[in-house]
Scaffold this motif. Structure first.
Motif, short mmCIF file in Angstrom:
data_model
loop_
_atom_site.label_atom_id
_atom_site.label_comp_id
_atom_site.label_asym_id
_atom_site.label_seq_id
_atom_site.Cartn_x
_atom_site.Cartn_y
_atom_site.Cartn_z
N GLU A 7 0.83 -1.21 0.00
CA GLU A 7 0.00 0.00 0.00
C GLU A 7 0.86 1.26 0.00
O GLU A 7 0.57 2.21 -0.72
CB GLU A 7 -0.92 0.02 1.21
CG GLU A 7 -2.12 -0.88 1.09
CD GLU A 7 -3.04 -0.74 2.28
OE1 GLU A 7 -3.59 0.36 2.49
OE2 GLU A 7 -3.20 -1.74 3.02
N THR A 8 1.92 1.26 0.80
CA THR A 8 2.81 2.42 0.86
C THR A 8 3.47 2.66 -0.49
O THR A 8 3.54 3.81 -0.95
CB THR A 8 3.89 2.21 1.95
OG1 THR A 8 3.23 2.07 3.22
CG2 THR A 8 4.86 3.37 2.01
N ASP A 12 3.09 5.92 -3.06
CA ASP A 12 4.22 6.63 -3.66
C ASP A 12 4.03 6.75 -5.17
O ASP A 12 4.27 7.82 -5.75
CB ASP A 12 5.53 5.92 -3.37
CG ASP A 12 5.94 5.99 -1.90
OD1 ASP A 12 5.37 6.82 -1.15
OD2 ASP A 12 6.83 5.21 -1.50
N ILE A 13 3.62 5.68 -5.82
CA ILE A 13 3.39 5.68 -7.26
C ILE A 13 2.27 6.65 -7.61
O ILE A 13 2.36 7.42 -8.57
CB ILE A 13 3.07 4.26 -7.77
CG1 ILE A 13 4.32 3.38 -7.67
CG2 ILE A 13 2.54 4.30 -9.21
CD1 ILE A 13 4.04 1.89 -7.85
N ASP A 17 1.47 9.55 -10.38
CA ASP A 17 0.48 9.16 -11.39
C ASP A 17 -0.86 8.93 -10.69
O ASP A 17 -1.29 7.80 -10.49
CB ASP A 17 0.94 7.88 -12.09
CG ASP A 17 0.09 7.51 -13.29
OD1 ASP A 17 -0.71 8.36 -13.75
OD2 ASP A 17 0.20 6.37 -13.76
N PRO A 18 -1.54 10.03 -10.30
CA PRO A 18 -2.77 9.90 -9.52
C PRO A 18 -3.90 9.21 -10.27
O PRO A 18 -4.01 9.31 -11.48
CB PRO A 18 -3.15 11.34 -9.18
CG PRO A 18 -2.34 12.22 -10.04
CD PRO A 18 -1.20 11.41 -10.60
N GLU A 30 -9.43 2.10 0.38
CA GLU A 30 -10.07 0.79 0.24
C GLU A 30 -9.56 0.05 -1.00
O GLU A 30 -9.31 -1.16 -0.95
CB GLU A 30 -11.60 0.94 0.14
CG GLU A 30 -12.26 1.35 1.43
CD GLU A 30 -13.74 1.62 1.23
OE1 GLU A 30 -14.53 1.01 1.96
OE2 GLU A 30 -14.09 2.42 0.33
N ALA A 31 -9.41 0.77 -2.10
CA ALA A 31 -8.92 0.14 -3.34
C ALA A 31 -7.50 -0.36 -3.17
O ALA A 31 -7.17 -1.49 -3.54
CB ALA A 31 -9.01 1.14 -4.50
N ARG A 32 -6.63 0.49 -2.59
CA ARG A 32 -5.24 0.07 -2.36
C ARG A 32 -5.19 -1.13 -1.43
O ARG A 32 -4.46 -2.10 -1.68
CB ARG A 32 -4.42 1.21 -1.78
CG ARG A 32 -3.92 2.19 -2.80
CD ARG A 32 -2.86 3.11 -2.22
NE ARG A 32 -3.36 3.94 -1.16
CZ ARG A 32 -3.90 5.14 -1.32
NH1 ARG A 32 -4.01 5.65 -2.53
NH2 ARG A 32 -4.33 5.84 -0.30
N CYS A 33 -5.96 -1.09 -0.36
CA CYS A 33 -6.00 -2.18 0.62
C CYS A 33 -6.45 -3.48 -0.05
O CYS A 33 -5.85 -4.55 0.15
CB CYS A 33 -6.91 -1.80 1.78
SG CYS A 33 -6.97 -3.02 3.10
N LEU A 34 -7.50 -3.41 -0.83
CA LEU A 34 -8.04 -4.58 -1.51
C LEU A 34 -7.00 -5.21 -2.43
O LEU A 34 -6.74 -6.42 -2.39
CB LEU A 34 -9.29 -4.19 -2.30
CG LEU A 34 -9.98 -5.29 -3.10
CD1 LEU A 34 -10.58 -6.33 -2.17
CD2 LEU A 34 -11.06 -4.68 -3.99
#
Length: 98
Positions: A7-8, A12-13, A17-18, A30-34
């Motif tokens: 997740e970290t 950073d990425i 590149d949002p 939630e998306a990153r965690c999933l």
């Protein structure tokens, strides 16, 4: 590799590149965690199947590359749906594809 470290790295990425979560019912965390949990689970499953680190890295790279191709296709389709034919070519050039 832990979900937290993944997740970290994803955060950073995304600074460079949002991603746009505006129209979705899931937020960024939630998306990153999933996805981080999913990738760590895939890695554990591959390790439990006997794949060494190099083989797992190669397979995870292929999974990421496949997702990138899918993302490219979705972006091109979105641009074409908007009637932005020339914009598609410009988008591809900006991303080293033309």
């Amino acid at each position: 590799m832990t979900p937290e470290t993944v997740e970290t790295l994803m955060e950073d990425i995304e600074r460079e590149d949002p991603l746009d979560f505006g129209m979705l019912s899931i937020d960024e965390h939630e998306a990153r965690c999933l996805m981080a949990n999913h990738f760590c689970q895939v890695d554990r499953t591959l390790a439990d199947s006997g794949l060494d680190v190099e083989a797992r890295l190669e397979l995870m790279t292929a999974i990421a590359a496949h997702a990138m191709v899918e993302n490219m296709l979705l972006n091109v389709q979105r641009l074409q749906d908007k009637g932005a034919g020339e914009d598609v070519r410009a988008w591809m050039r900006r991303h080293g594809m033309g």
